[in-house]
Scaffold this motif. Structure first.
Motif, PDB file in Angstrom:
ATOM      1  N   UNK A 199       0.813  -1.213   0.000  1.00 37.01           N
ATOM      2  CA  UNK A 199       0.000   0.000   0.000  1.00 37.01           C
ATOM      3  C   UNK A 199       0.839   1.253   0.000  1.00 37.01           C
ATOM      4  N   UNK A 200       2.129   1.092   0.194  1.00 32.96           N
ATOM      5  CA  UNK A 200       3.029   2.242   0.247  1.00 32.96           C
ATOM      6  C   UNK A 200       4.017   2.194  -0.922  1.00 32.96           C
TER       7      UNK A 200
ATOM      8  N   UNK B 103      12.826   0.332   5.864  1.00 32.89           N
ATOM      9  CA  UNK B 103      11.968   0.541   4.701  1.00 32.89           C
ATOM     10  C   UNK B 103      11.897   2.036   4.358  1.00 32.89           C
TER      11      UNK B 103
ATOM     12  N   UNK C 137       9.346   4.174   1.890  1.00 38.44           N
ATOM     13  CA  UNK C 137       8.117   3.895   1.147  1.00 38.44           C
ATOM     14  C   UNK C 137       7.543   5.147   0.491  1.00 38.44           C
TER      15      UNK C 137
ATOM     16  N   UNK D 291      10.716   5.195   6.669  1.00 41.69           N
ATOM     17  CA  UNK D 291       9.295   5.312   6.968  1.00 41.69           C
ATOM     18  C   UNK D 291       8.812   4.199   7.884  1.00 41.69           C
ATOM     19  N   UNK D 292       9.754   3.423   8.449  1.00 40.33           N
ATOM     20  CA  UNK D 292       9.345   2.328   9.332  1.00 40.33           C
ATOM     21  C   UNK D 292       8.528   2.840  10.509  1.00 40.33           C
ATOM     22  N   UNK D 293       9.051   3.863  11.171  1.00 40.55           N
ATOM     23  CA  UNK D 293       8.440   4.302  12.422  1.00 40.55           C
ATOM     24  C   UNK D 293       7.074   4.931  12.213  1.00 40.55           C
TER      25      UNK D 293
ATOM     26  N   UNK E   6       4.967   3.882   9.686  1.00 34.25           N
ATOM     27  CA  UNK E   6       4.232   2.970   8.815  1.00 34.25           C
ATOM     28  C   UNK E   6       3.936   3.598   7.458  1.00 34.25           C
ATOM     29  N   UNK E   7       4.987   4.051   6.828  1.00 32.18           N
ATOM     30  CA  UNK E   7       4.852   4.502   5.450  1.00 32.18           C
ATOM     31  C   UNK E   7       4.642   5.988   5.282  1.00 32.18           C
TER      32      UNK E   7
ATOM     33  N   UNK F 179      -2.618   3.502   6.555  1.00 29.37           N
ATOM     34  CA  UNK F 179      -1.385   3.927   5.912  1.00 29.37           C
ATOM     35  C   UNK F 179      -1.522   5.373   5.475  1.00 29.37           C
TER      36      UNK F 179
END
Lengths: 458, 214
Positions: free
Chosen positions: B129-130, B140, B142, B170-172, B174-175, B200
């Motif tokens: 989704x990202x 990641x 994203x 963008x991990x922390x 969530x995208x 997201x």
């Protein structure tokens, strides 16, 4: 018909630093576990999960309560709970959100589940790429242990529970439960023959329950509301509760959405995901991860017979059937992980298919010949079609190869490759024939991209 | 030269061994520890692990070669995985790969001439989704566009992986674009017909109207 108006599974996602114990506890984390462990009997909890009609959230859709019932412990055997967080099915990205944004819900679910099935150890098998999720989970576990929710006497009761995170190392097949167990035991992630099923002989030769992250994360809500009430949140018989839906691809707002079981694909795309990107027409949608056969919105449900489970939707588009494990099976596809890949009219299906078949070729563990060879041949044939070297016979060859893969291997990977391949050819045959005769049409790039870079980006 | 883990990591191995009823089950976690220290699983590492866990080197090697994330040859300082599975490719995964190949001066599967980056194609990294996205080392990145990707790569070259991740990963979130939401993800307004929770992020504005294709 009841609807979930308040988010359940994702209720803590919006909280500032929701992954920290203090913040999660202020929003109710571990209350259910405390109550369950100190006031309820394990068999009562198992009964609630059974009544909840929760279909496994990992993709196969097997009722989790029934699976728990298969446990068959011999004298002296230890039961294990293994939580499958090897989320790798193309299109699927829901479990990661639970681990990253509300790890305590998963740990709480693991505690209740361990108590309910009389396990003392739970392993969470996280795919190797998700190092960040592993760190979040390990912190959550350490904090829960510190608080006395895990360890020798969780919540003061005499039932030791430990939860460990085990990191994979990059292999889609390890999401298959017996391959996962091999990987957990330090072996190559090759699936095992069944039977014996894991509930009889699983991790380290002991009876083991393998459940998906979302399934276990739903357990606290199930126990709190009661199985019947939770089940009634869903809109389909025998398929209860709420779940996390995902949408990726050509929609305006790709992402994750919590909703009751039983919304339609059209609602998911238009209402939840904001509709098609650039308002282009929807061409095809892969409903629940790449192993689920594609849906074509032009096709109508053909169920004139009143006994047919889909009779109610006779004559309507495939994407207007409520999304449930059984309804989608009747439709000839699968609900899978409930994370849809949406494609607009610019996508060439032969090209899209080649992309996915490359995935399967790369991820086949190579143990069984029909799968190892079949995935390779599918890619070779699709390469030919895409490169203008195809022959009309190639389309039937794709079908033939797929049919020879189905049911001829140790695990369901080959079926999960052949089914979407067959679905693609069945529903978009003209496009495959066209590619076989003329190659890909102008405007479709002849390299390995499904679609050239979107505007404003390249 | 024989390989040895640092004393802290040796301690971690002891701790890992208590988690499983069988010694062999520690194989993947111990290989991870070794790779984090050594950068790759060299023949010396294989011998060390085999001895530590009382396994044959053939068994260890067999496991190492099964899993894509264990490197059996040296890699660059940073490993860039570019996701090329369908959801990412529908939103430009191929262009991200093309751009990286140009920028890093190596094709996928190889290491840049300066040794700073190894570029690898990845199959679905569960961030659909990202899309499009890349993974660099443990993190990641994203909802990418090329300009953002340039900044990320430059930061890795200049500051090293951890600092670059702190700034751009963008991990922390969530995208979500880094720093925009302070780690929390809010619910979007409910869709017209019923309640829903949007998790997201929106793609960044540059990505938003990409429906027209090229």
């Amino acid at each position: 018909m009841s609807r979930s108006l308040e988010p359940l599974l994702t209720s803590r996602y919006g909280i500032e630093e929701s992954w920290k114990l203090a913040n999660a506890e202020r929003a109710g984390a571990y209350e259910v576990a405390r109550q369950a462990l100190t006031t309820r009997k394990p068999e009562e909890l198992r009964e609630e999960v059974k009544k909840a009609n929760i279909r496994g959230r990992g993709g196969a859709g097997f009722p989790a309560g029934v699976k728990w019932g298969f446990l068959n412990r011999q004298d002296g055997e230890q039961i294990y709970l293994v939580i499958n967080a090897d989320e790798s099915e193309p299109g699927t990205f829901k479990d990661r959100s639970i681990m990253d944004l509300d790890p305590h819900r998963l740990v709480e679910g693991a505690i209740i589940s361990c108590f309910a099935i009389d396990a003392h150890v739970a392993y969470i098998y996280v795919r190797g790429e998700l190092a960040f999720s592993v760190a979040r989970l390990e912190q959550a576990i350490a904090d829960a242990r510190q608080a006395g929710y895990l360890g020798e006497r969780p919540f003061g009761i005499d039932h030791a529970i430990e939860v460990y995170v085990h990191s994979g190392a990059g292999a889609y097949i390890c999401g298959e439960e017996t391959a996962l167990l091999n990987s957990l035991e330090g072996r190559r992630g090759e699936p095992r023959l069944k039977p014996p099923f894991p509930a009889v002989k699983g991790a380290f030769g002991m009876p083991t329950i393998v459940n998906n992250v979302e399934t276990i994360a739903s357990v606290p809500d199930i126990v709190q509301m009661g199985g019947d009430a939770w089940s009634a949140l869903g809109q389909l018989p025998g398929d209860g509760g709420v779940r996390i839906y995902g949408v990726s691809g050509h929609v305006k707002n790709p992402g994750l959405f919590e909703a009751p079981v039983g919304i339609t694909m059209r609602e998911l795309i238009d209402d939840y995901a904001g509709g098609m990107l650039g308002d282009r027409p929807l061409k095809a949608v892969i409903p629940g991860g790449s192993s689920t056969p594609v849906l074509d919105p032009r096709r109508k449900v053909d169920a004139p017979n009143e006994d047919h489970p889909l009779h109610k939707w006779h004559g309507q588009s495939e994407i207007d059937v409520p999304m449930g494990v059984d309804t989608y099976r009747a439709l000839g596809t699968m609900l899978g992980t409930c994370c849809a890949i949406v494609m607009d009219d610019t996508v060439n299906m032969v090209e899209a298919c080649r992309n996915l078949m490359r995935f399967y070729k790369h991820e086949s563990c190579g143990q069984c010949t029909p799968c190892r060879e079949g995935t390779g041949w599918l890619v070779d044939v699709l390469d030919n079609l895409c490169n203008g070297r195809g022959k009309p016979d190639d389309v039937d060859l794709l079908v033939n190869i797929s049919n020879n893969m189905m049911g001829n291997t140790i695990c369901a990977f080959a079926d999960g490759t052949a089914m979407p391949m067959l679905g693609m050819v069945q529903k978009f045959r003209e496009e495959f024939m066209d590619a076989a005769i003329h190659g890909l049409p102008d405007g479709v790039r002849h390299d390995d991209s499904v679609r050239s870079m979107v505007e404003g980006v390249a | 030269m024989a390989f040895a883990l640092t004393p802290e990591r040796e301690q971690q191995v002891d701790d890992i061994l208590t988690r499983y009823p069988e010694r062999r089950a520690a194989l993947l976690p111990v290989l991870w520890l070794c790779q984090r220290q050594n950068g790759w699983i060299s023949p010396e590492v294989v011998e060390y692990v085999a001895e530590r866990l009382e396994l044959s080197t053939a068994i260890v090697k067999g496991v190492v070669t099964f899993y894509t994330m264990f490197f059996d040859e040296p890699v660059g300082e940073n490993v860039v995985w570019v996701c090329r599975t369908l959801s990412c490719d529908l939103r430009g995964g191929k262009a991200i790969q093309d751009h990286l190949e140009k920028k890093l001066g190596c094709t996928a599967g190889h290491t840049s001439p300066d040794g700073k980056f190894t570029l690898l194609k990845a199959e679905c990294l569960a961030a659909c989704g990202q899309a499009p996205m890349v993974q660099i080392n443990d993190y990641y990145y994203e909802n990418l566009n090329v300009a953002q990707l340039d900044r990320i790569i430059d930061a890795h070259a200049a500051q090293g992986g951890e600092d670059a991740a702190a700034e751009f990963s963008t991990c922390a979130t969530f995208g979500a674009p880094h720093g925009s939401r302070g780690g929390s993800v809010t619910s979007a307004p409910p869709p017209p017909s019923r309640e829903a929770v949007r998790l997201a992020s929106q793609p960044p504005p540059a990505n938003d109207e990409k429906g027209e294709g090229s």
